[in-house]
Write a protein that holds these residues in place. Structure first.
Motif, PDB file in Angstrom:
ATOM      1  N   ALA A   1       0.829  -1.207   0.000  1.00 37.62           N
ATOM      2  CA  ALA A   1       0.000   0.000   0.000  1.00 37.62           C
ATOM      3  C   ALA A   1       0.859   1.251   0.000  1.00 37.62           C
ATOM      4  O   ALA A   1       0.552   2.238  -0.687  1.00 37.62           O
ATOM      5  CB  ALA A   1      -0.928  -0.013   1.208  1.00 37.62           C
ATOM      6  N   ALA A   2       1.955   1.223   0.742  1.00 46.81           N
ATOM      7  CA  ALA A   2       2.851   2.383   0.795  1.00 46.81           C
ATOM      8  C   ALA A   2       3.502   2.632  -0.564  1.00 46.81           C
ATOM      9  O   ALA A   2       3.625   3.775  -1.011  1.00 46.81           O
ATOM     10  CB  ALA A   2       3.914   2.170   1.865  1.00 46.81           C
ATOM     11  N   CYS A   3       3.912   1.569  -1.237  1.00 48.44           N
ATOM     12  CA  CYS A   3       4.511   1.727  -2.565  1.00 48.44           C
ATOM     13  C   CYS A   3       3.491   2.266  -3.569  1.00 48.44           C
ATOM     14  O   CYS A   3       3.851   2.982  -4.510  1.00 48.44           O
ATOM     15  CB  CYS A   3       5.062   0.390  -3.062  1.00 48.44           C
ATOM     16  N   ALA A   4       2.216   1.931  -3.366  1.00 54.20           N
ATOM     17  CA  ALA A   4       1.189   2.284  -4.345  1.00 54.20           C
ATOM     18  C   ALA A   4       0.477   3.596  -4.060  1.00 54.20           C
ATOM     19  O   ALA A   4      -0.216   4.122  -4.934  1.00 54.20           O
ATOM     20  CB  ALA A   4       0.150   1.170  -4.411  1.00 54.20           C
ATOM     21  N   HIS A   5       0.643   4.153  -2.867  1.00 55.13           N
ATOM     22  CA  HIS A   5      -0.257   5.232  -2.443  1.00 55.13           C
ATOM     23  C   HIS A   5      -0.141   6.509  -3.261  1.00 55.13           C
ATOM     24  O   HIS A   5      -1.071   7.306  -3.305  1.00 55.13           O
ATOM     25  CB  HIS A   5      -0.059   5.531  -0.950  1.00 55.13           C
ATOM     26  N   ASP A   6       0.983   6.723  -3.929  1.00 51.45           N
ATOM     27  CA  ASP A   6       1.165   7.956  -4.712  1.00 51.45           C
ATOM     28  C   ASP A   6       1.184   7.718  -6.219  1.00 51.45           C
ATOM     29  O   ASP A   6       1.569   8.613  -6.978  1.00 51.45           O
ATOM     30  CB  ASP A   6       2.467   8.658  -4.302  1.00 51.45           C
ATOM     31  N   LEU A   7       0.791   6.532  -6.677  1.00 51.27           N
ATOM     32  CA  LEU A   7       0.839   6.239  -8.107  1.00 51.27           C
ATOM     33  C   LEU A   7       0.030   7.237  -8.926  1.00 51.27           C
ATOM     34  O   LEU A   7       0.362   7.530 -10.074  1.00 51.27           O
ATOM     35  CB  LEU A   7       0.305   4.827  -8.379  1.00 51.27           C
ATOM     36  N   GLY A   8      -1.034   7.765  -8.368  1.00 49.15           N
ATOM     37  CA  GLY A   8      -1.919   8.638  -9.126  1.00 49.15           C
ATOM     38  C   GLY A   8      -1.516  10.090  -9.173  1.00 49.15           C
ATOM     39  O   GLY A   8      -2.212  10.902  -9.805  1.00 49.15           O
ATOM     40  N   HIS A   9      -0.415  10.444  -8.524  1.00 52.93           N
ATOM     41  CA  HIS A   9      -0.017  11.850  -8.544  1.00 52.93           C
ATOM     42  C   HIS A   9       0.463  12.250  -9.940  1.00 52.93           C
ATOM     43  O   HIS A   9       1.299  11.573 -10.540  1.00 52.93           O
ATOM     44  CB  HIS A   9       1.071  12.125  -7.507  1.00 52.93           C
ATOM     45  N   PRO A  10      -0.054  13.349 -10.460  1.00 53.46           N
ATOM     46  CA  PRO A  10       0.287  13.797 -11.807  1.00 53.46           C
ATOM     47  C   PRO A  10       1.606  14.553 -11.830  1.00 53.46           C
ATOM     48  O   PRO A  10       2.244  14.728 -10.773  1.00 53.46           O
ATOM     49  CB  PRO A  10      -0.883  14.732 -12.149  1.00 53.46           C
ATOM     50  N   PRO A  11       2.042  15.033 -12.992  1.00 59.68           N
ATOM     51  CA  PRO A  11       3.248  15.860 -13.041  1.00 59.68           C
ATOM     52  C   PRO A  11       3.117  17.095 -12.145  1.00 59.68           C
ATOM     53  O   PRO A  11       2.015  17.620 -11.953  1.00 59.68           O
ATOM     54  CB  PRO A  11       3.332  16.277 -14.519  1.00 59.68           C
TER      55      PRO A  11
ATOM     56  N   GLU B   1      -2.139  18.344  -9.433  1.00 62.83           N
ATOM     57  CA  GLU B   1      -3.415  17.778  -8.992  1.00 62.83           C
ATOM     58  C   GLU B   1      -4.512  18.847  -9.005  1.00 62.83           C
ATOM     59  O   GLU B   1      -5.625  18.616  -9.501  1.00 62.83           O
ATOM     60  CB  GLU B   1      -3.250  17.198  -7.588  1.00 62.83           C
ATOM     61  N   GLN B   2      -4.208  20.014  -8.484  1.00 68.97           N
ATOM     62  CA  GLN B   2      -5.197  21.098  -8.450  1.00 68.97           C
ATOM     63  C   GLN B   2      -5.559  21.557  -9.854  1.00 68.97           C
ATOM     64  O   GLN B   2      -6.732  21.825 -10.155  1.00 68.97           O
ATOM     65  CB  GLN B   2      -4.631  22.271  -7.639  1.00 68.97           C
ATOM     66  N   THR B   3      -4.575  21.633 -10.733  1.00 68.03           N
ATOM     67  CA  THR B   3      -4.825  22.087 -12.104  1.00 68.03           C
ATOM     68  C   THR B   3      -5.702  21.095 -12.861  1.00 68.03           C
ATOM     69  O   THR B   3      -6.672  21.487 -13.527  1.00 68.03           O
ATOM     70  CB  THR B   3      -3.493  22.283 -12.850  1.00 68.03           C
TER      71      THR B   3
ATOM     72  N   PHE C   1     -10.578  15.692 -10.478  1.00 63.37           N
ATOM     73  CA  PHE C   1      -9.402  14.814 -10.392  1.00 63.37           C
ATOM     74  C   PHE C   1      -8.952  14.775  -8.950  1.00 63.37           C
ATOM     75  O   PHE C   1      -8.922  15.797  -8.269  1.00 63.37           O
ATOM     76  CB  PHE C   1      -8.269  15.339 -11.275  1.00 63.37           C
ATOM     77  N   GLU C   2      -8.575  13.612  -8.469  1.00 62.65           N
ATOM     78  CA  GLU C   2      -8.059  13.455  -7.105  1.00 62.65           C
ATOM     79  C   GLU C   2      -6.971  12.396  -7.123  1.00 62.65           C
ATOM     80  O   GLU C   2      -7.171  11.297  -7.651  1.00 62.65           O
ATOM     81  CB  GLU C   2      -9.199  13.047  -6.163  1.00 62.65           C
ATOM     82  N   GLY C   3      -5.805  12.717  -6.575  1.00 67.80           N
ATOM     83  CA  GLY C   3      -4.669  11.812  -6.642  1.00 67.80           C
ATOM     84  C   GLY C   3      -4.917  10.452  -6.017  1.00 67.80           C
ATOM     85  O   GLY C   3      -4.460   9.418  -6.534  1.00 67.80           O
ATOM     86  N   ASN C   4      -5.619  10.410  -4.891  1.00 66.71           N
ATOM     87  CA  ASN C   4      -5.898   9.129  -4.245  1.00 66.71           C
ATOM     88  C   ASN C   4      -6.820   8.267  -5.097  1.00 66.71           C
ATOM     89  O   ASN C   4      -6.602   7.062  -5.246  1.00 66.71           O
ATOM     90  CB  ASN C   4      -6.530   9.373  -2.867  1.00 66.71           C
ATOM     91  N   ALA C   5      -7.865   8.874  -5.649  1.00 67.87           N
ATOM     92  CA  ALA C   5      -8.780   8.135  -6.514  1.00 67.87           C
ATOM     93  C   ALA C   5      -8.068   7.669  -7.782  1.00 67.87           C
ATOM     94  O   ALA C   5      -8.345   6.586  -8.309  1.00 67.87           O
ATOM     95  CB  ALA C   5      -9.986   9.002  -6.864  1.00 67.87           C
ATOM     96  N   GLN C   6      -7.126   8.494  -8.275  1.00 62.48           N
ATOM     97  CA  GLN C   6      -6.377   8.118  -9.469  1.00 62.48           C
ATOM     98  C   GLN C   6      -5.469   6.923  -9.187  1.00 62.48           C
ATOM     99  O   GLN C   6      -5.308   6.036 -10.040  1.00 62.48           O
ATOM    100  CB  GLN C   6      -5.558   9.309  -9.969  1.00 62.48           C
TER     101      GLN C   6
END
Length: 512
Positions: A107-117, A123-125, A140-145
């Motif tokens: 889970a720790a390795c995967a938790h930020d996979l959805g963060h964009p450039p 993420e806000q943009t 868009f939401e990084g966790n959901a991504q």
């Protein structure tokens, strides 16, 4: 009597182990961890911004990959520690589904996979563009991504199952186990789960871990944990969440100390003023504090008030004051007094400081049977919770508010907007759409399948029912999925291609 299968091991699709795996009895959770580590989405994190882009910083700083690896190390240490605990803590963990160290690592390795450039700025943009340009109410939401990548976008060996992870790992990445719409109509306050409070821009929860398109996958994963409340993290997820906070609070401090960006005199003045003027500061209104924010002591007072308002379950003025004293002594008047000069002695001093703090915080966890709605079954004790809040305050106040960083981030936001609008215009061009990047077309087609499946199975969850709008939403989600999967450098190169200014056409085009 036939032994019942462990529901935590359930995958989206049935899977048959090959002869080698049967021979080695390869644990299911270890297989999940390796699938995540070998994923191109995981490798990509080495070139994605944590706080400041590496290309702009001109120095070696943490990226999303190094952050994830450190979160995994901290999380595993906590999981190992509490999993061998005895007494009531052991009974609580067993009753809630256990705390497997490898699940926590995965889970720790995967938790930020959805963060964009470009980090949180990206993420806000993308959230704003998804809402305003495509009409996607969930934005868009990084966790959901991250959850969408694990369960839908990434590929292992079975179509339409993502990495086909066990229910335990899928559940362990759900920091905010609800969709955005669950926050609609809610009123912010200490009675509400952390992250569920309404987004100021409207449309529902500020934080959420799953898009409506992927809700069915979350439901099947959570069925393995009948004793966990509907909006509560699993034990393994709460451990990952704590480790994320610990790593974030310390390695950003590491980065900015190395870079010489933490002004010791300014930080010292802030801490000394708050400690000396607590009584007078307490008498000022929040409006007065915000108006005089440049004066020392004001920002720490506002931090305390924010903690007291949002987290009444644990916020304590004496504990906050003790945390301020400890951080002031150990960081402000300790570590920061001697500027980092790159020497072996400086490296040793910083490593010792970081190791000491991580060890202290790892040992400061507690296990609870019935936690507050804003907490998890595993959380930091009162003292450590306040200490992490004060550590995070250092870079939030003295780095993220810098005008030079803001100017740079505004440029990155415009770059992402050009990409999204450029790809949208490309797909709308009937004469040229066939030459669009293959992966972009695939992601749009995948989103279209998801949208129309949802219309068939749960139409009440959609915010549109006519086919043109559904197709528009699907195209928007596919484009957002595509842009969010880029590295910082790929985004910059593709922007140059779309604007016709690239001087490295064939090299830059490889990122498509």
């Amino acid at each position: 009597m036939t032994e019942q299968p462990d529901p935590r091991l359930a995958r989206d699709e049935p899977e048959t182990l090959d002869a080698y795996q049967r021979l080695e009895r390869w644990p299911e959770f270890r297989a999940d961890l390796e699938r995540i580590r070998f994923s191109p989405y995981f490798s990509r994190l080495s070139a994605v911004t944590q706080v400041i882009s590496q290309t702009g910083a001109g120095m070696a700083i943490h990226n999303r990959l190094t952050h994830s690896l450190k979160v995994a190390a901290v999380a595993r240490a906590i999981a190992v520690s509490i999993s061998v605990s005895a007494g009531q803590a052991h009974q609580t963990l067993q009753g809630l589904g256990g705390c497997h160290p490898v699940v926590v690592q995965a889970a720790a390795c995967a938790h930020d996979l959805g963060h964009p450039p470009f980090g949180h700025l990206g993420e806000q943009t993308l959230d704003r563009l998804a809402r305003d340009h495509f009409g996607l109410s969930e934005g868009f939401e990084g966790n959901a991504q991250s959850f969408r990548i694990l369960t839908r976008l990434d590929q292992y060996d079975r179509a339409d199952a993502g990495l086909n992870l066990t229910a335990a790992v899928r559940s362990a990445v759900l920091k905010y186990p609800w969709i955005r719409a669950e926050g609609a109509g809610q009123h912010s306050g200490p009675h509400l789960e952390r992250g569920l409070s309404p987004d100021p821009q409207g449309g529902g929860a500020k934080k959420f871990a799953v898009y409506t398109l992927d809700l069915h996958t979350m439901r099947t994963a959570r069925q393995a944990y009948p004793e966990i409340r509907a909006r509560q993290q699993t034990v393994e997820c709460s451990v990952m969440d704590i480790a994320d906070d610990i790593a974030y609070s310390l390695h950003d401090l590491d980065d900015f100390y190395r870079a010489g960006l933490l002004n010791q005199s300014a930080i010292s003045a802030e801490f000394k003023a708050w400690r000396a003027d607590r009584t007078q500061l307490n008498e000022l209104t929040t409006y007065e504090l915000n108006r005089s924010l440049r004066l020392p002591g004001r920002s720490l007072e506002l931090l305390w008030r924010r903690l007291r308002t949002k987290d009444q379950w644990i916020a304590d003025q004496d504990a906050f004051a003790a945390a301020v004293d400890l951080v002031s002594e150990d960081v402000v008047d300790g570590l920061l007094v001697a500027p980092f000069d790159g020497s072996r002695e400086a490296e040793r001093s910083l490593a010792t400081f970081t190791s000491r703090w991580i060890s202290h915080l790892q040992k400061s966890v507690e296990v609870h049977t019935d936690p507050d709605v804003r907490s998890g079954h595993v959380n930091l004790n009162r003292a450590a919770w306040h200490e992490v809040a004060v550590l995070k305050f250092l870079h939030e106040r003295f780095i993220l508010d810098r005008p030079d960083l803001t100017v740079y981030q505004r440029g990155q936001a415009r770059l992402l907007k050009r990409l999204v609008l450029g790809f949208d215009a490309w797909l709308a061009d009937a004469h040229d759409a066939r030459r669009a990047p293959r992966r972009l077309v695939d992601l749009v087609e995948l989103a279209t399948e998801d949208v129309f499946r949802l219309r068939r199975d749960e139409p009440h969850l959609l915010d549109a029912d006519d086919e043109p709008r559904l197709l528009r939403h699907a195209q928007g989600r596919g484009i957002i999925d595509y842009v969010a999967s880029l590295t910082d450098a790929q985004a910059t190169s593709l922007d140059a291609l779309l604007t016709g200014t690239s001087e490295r056409l064939w090299d830059a085009g490889q990122g498509l």
